[in-house]
Design a protein around this motif. Structure first.
Motif, PDB file in Angstrom:
ATOM      1  N   LEU A   1      79.250  30.549  30.746  1.00  0.00           N
ATOM      2  CA  LEU A   1      78.170  31.007  29.855  1.00  0.00           C
ATOM      3  C   LEU A   1      78.710  31.681  28.597  1.00  0.00           C
ATOM      4  O   LEU A   1      78.139  31.533  27.517  1.00  0.00           O
ATOM      5  N   ASN A   2      79.798  32.401  28.742  1.00  0.00           N
ATOM      6  CA  ASN A   2      80.345  33.145  27.600  1.00  0.00           C
ATOM      7  C   ASN A   2      80.746  32.217  26.464  1.00  0.00           C
ATOM      8  O   ASN A   2      80.811  32.624  25.319  1.00  0.00           O
TER       9      ASN A   2
ATOM     10  N   ARG B   1      78.991  29.818  25.231  1.00  0.00           N
ATOM     11  CA  ARG B   1      77.887  29.404  24.364  1.00  0.00           C
ATOM     12  C   ARG B   1      77.250  30.577  23.597  1.00  0.00           C
ATOM     13  O   ARG B   1      76.299  30.402  22.864  1.00  0.00           O
ATOM     14  N   ARG B   2      77.812  31.763  23.742  1.00  0.00           N
ATOM     15  CA  ARG B   2      77.263  32.961  23.094  1.00  0.00           C
ATOM     16  C   ARG B   2      77.411  32.895  21.583  1.00  0.00           C
ATOM     17  O   ARG B   2      78.424  32.395  21.106  1.00  0.00           O
TER      18      ARG B   2
ATOM     19  N   GLU C   1      73.463  37.880  22.061  1.00  0.00           N
ATOM     20  CA  GLU C   1      72.780  37.461  23.285  1.00  0.00           C
ATOM     21  C   GLU C   1      73.698  37.840  24.424  1.00  0.00           C
ATOM     22  O   GLU C   1      74.730  37.221  24.634  1.00  0.00           O
TER      23      GLU C   1
ATOM     24  N   ASP D   1      74.341  37.444  27.636  1.00  0.00           N
ATOM     25  CA  ASP D   1      73.931  36.562  28.722  1.00  0.00           C
ATOM     26  C   ASP D   1      74.602  36.929  30.038  1.00  0.00           C
ATOM     27  O   ASP D   1      75.590  36.303  30.416  1.00  0.00           O
TER      28      ASP D   1
ATOM     29  N   ARG E   1      67.530  29.187  23.333  1.00  0.00           N
ATOM     30  CA  ARG E   1      67.765  30.190  24.374  1.00  0.00           C
ATOM     31  C   ARG E   1      67.726  29.536  25.766  1.00  0.00           C
ATOM     32  O   ARG E   1      68.470  29.910  26.656  1.00  0.00           O
TER      33      ARG E   1
ATOM     34  N   ALA F   1      70.875  28.344  27.724  1.00  0.00           N
ATOM     35  CA  ALA F   1      71.742  29.224  28.523  1.00  0.00           C
ATOM     36  C   ALA F   1      71.535  28.930  30.014  1.00  0.00           C
ATOM     37  O   ALA F   1      72.489  28.911  30.795  1.00  0.00           O
TER      38      ALA F   1
ATOM     39  N   ARG G   1      78.107  25.925  19.310  1.00  0.00           N
ATOM     40  CA  ARG G   1      77.403  26.466  20.482  1.00  0.00           C
ATOM     41  C   ARG G   1      76.848  25.383  21.389  1.00  0.00           C
ATOM     42  O   ARG G   1      76.645  25.585  22.586  1.00  0.00           O
TER      43      ARG G   1
END
Ligand SMILES: Cc1cc2nc3c(=O)[nH]c(=O)nc-3n(C[C@H](O)[C@H](O)[C@H](O)COP(=O)(O)O)c2cc1C
Length: 359
Positions: A45-46, A48-49, A61, A63, A129, A132, A333
């Motif tokens: 996930l990190n 795509r921040r 964001e 996440d 969003r 995510a 992203r």
């Protein structure tokens, strides 16, 4: 709202809106006994921040993913895995001014025509969003396919008209190290510098840029894909087209096949394997065992500061300049999102193939 689920055996459903309290995913059909802790998903996930590079918006964001169900003592149990990511750093006031105005290039007009109600806060369900949640689910799919020796890697092939040269349609041997050298996840650092400069120009002029992402799957066994409506190329195209901004999907030689002859386009087969890969690793919707090569075309980010012509919900003309925090390009992203969607399709088709396994 239907249309929030993908997959047959490995089935992912995402939920939530951009400015609601949280977003998340429910993953069904994941085999039991797979090592899975929050940190495994968080690491993916990190990527795509929103970051500090020119293409990213300054919003933060945070996440942080939580696993609510489907694991016990760090292993999957075979029951639905529920993932939640709280929405933090939300500022809906920026959208008050445009709550009755349709932003060009966004889903505002079509969602309003379809549902007759408008969640104007940050694009609602159509917001990036939501991706995510896909990336979180894709991290689980990634674990399933990795066990079978598959690797999915995506990188920036073009941005703002700067296109990386390729030798034919074969997948380059690009590794994670090759794309780690710059924030744009581009294997050519000189091209990446030019791309960054073009992004900066676009940001200054209140505009945005599109680009191309190439996705390569290595180690995929032959035989994945279900004739005829669930051909794996159709599944990839559907999964990738389901990402906001994606306007085109090509496999192998893609649109160039239209200009080739049969003798140029066919990949000769020898006892040692295929001699070329114009098919992009897929024939008749079933994987050949070669590298799978996919490219997606991403349109420029629709929210731009430049003045645009539009209408409001009553049909009255309005001149619009979009303020607030927006990316200049979906690249880089979108790259982990593309990897997630391809991993989800592969995990599903792998499990479907296992269900009919033959000698
Ligand atoms: C990773 C990612 C980030 C995005 N960031 C933004 C953004 O900051 N601002 C914006 O207006 N659109 C952004 N978008 C694009 C919109 O979500 C998308 O263009 C819009 O919903 C319309 O859908 P369509 O492009 O499929 O027609 C982003 C998309 C992705 C995949």
């Amino acid at each position: 709202m239907s249309g929030s689920s993908i997959g047959v055996i490995f089935r992912v459903t995402t939920w939530g809106e951009s400015h609601g309290p949280a977003i998340g995913a429910v993953v069904e059909g994941c085999p039991s006994g797979i090592d899975l802790i929050e940190e495994d998903i968080q690491q993916v996930l990190n990527r795509r921040r929103p970051g500090s590079i020119a293409s990213s918006s300054p919003r933060k964001e945070d996440d942080a993913v939580k696993i609510l169900s489907g694991t016990f003592h760090g292993k999957t149990t075979g029951t639905p895995i529920s993932l939640i990511i709280e929405n933090k750093d939300i500022n809906s006031t920026a959208y008050e001014d445009i709550k009755d105005v349709f932003r060009p290039g966004h889903g505002d007009y079509t969602y309003f025509k379809k549902y007759g109600i408008r969640d104007y806060r940050g694009g609602g369900r159509a917001s990036a969003r939501e991706t995510a949640a896909r990336v979180a689910a894709g991290a689980i799919a990634g674990k399933i396919i990795f066990r079978e020796g598959m690797e999915v890697i995506a990188y920036t092939k073009a941005l703002g008209g700067i296109v990386l040269k390729s030798e034919g349609y074969e997948a380059k041997r690009i590794s994670r190290e090759d794309i780690a050298g710059n924030d744009l996840m581009c294997p050519d650092s000189d091209a990446a510098k030019n791309m960054e400069a073009r992004l900066e120009e676009a940001r200054h002029s209140g505009d945005s840029l599109g680009g191309i992402v190439e996705i390569i799957v290595r180690g995929c066994p032959p035989g994945l894909g279900e004739p005829v409506f669930d051909k794996i190329d159709a599944a990839f195209a559907g999964a990738l087209m389901g990402i906001g901004t994606v306007k085109g999907v090509e496999i192998g030689a893609g649109f160039n096949v239209a200009e080739m002859t049969g003798s140029q386009a066919n990949d000769p087969i020898t006892p040692d394997g295929f001699l070329s890969n114009h098919a992009g690793g897929i024939l008749a919707g079933i994987t050949t065992g070669q590298d799978i090569v996919i490219r997606v075309a991403c349109k420029p980010i629709p929210s731009i500061a430049k003045i645009q012509q539009t209408i409001d919900v009553k049909g009255i003309p309005v001149e619009l300049s979009i303020k607030g925090r927006h990316d200049v390009s979906v690249i880089p992203r979108i790259i982990p999102v593309c990897e997630a969607m391809v991993s989800i399709v592969l995990a599903d088709h792998l499990l479907r193939q296992k269900a009919i396994a033959h000698e």
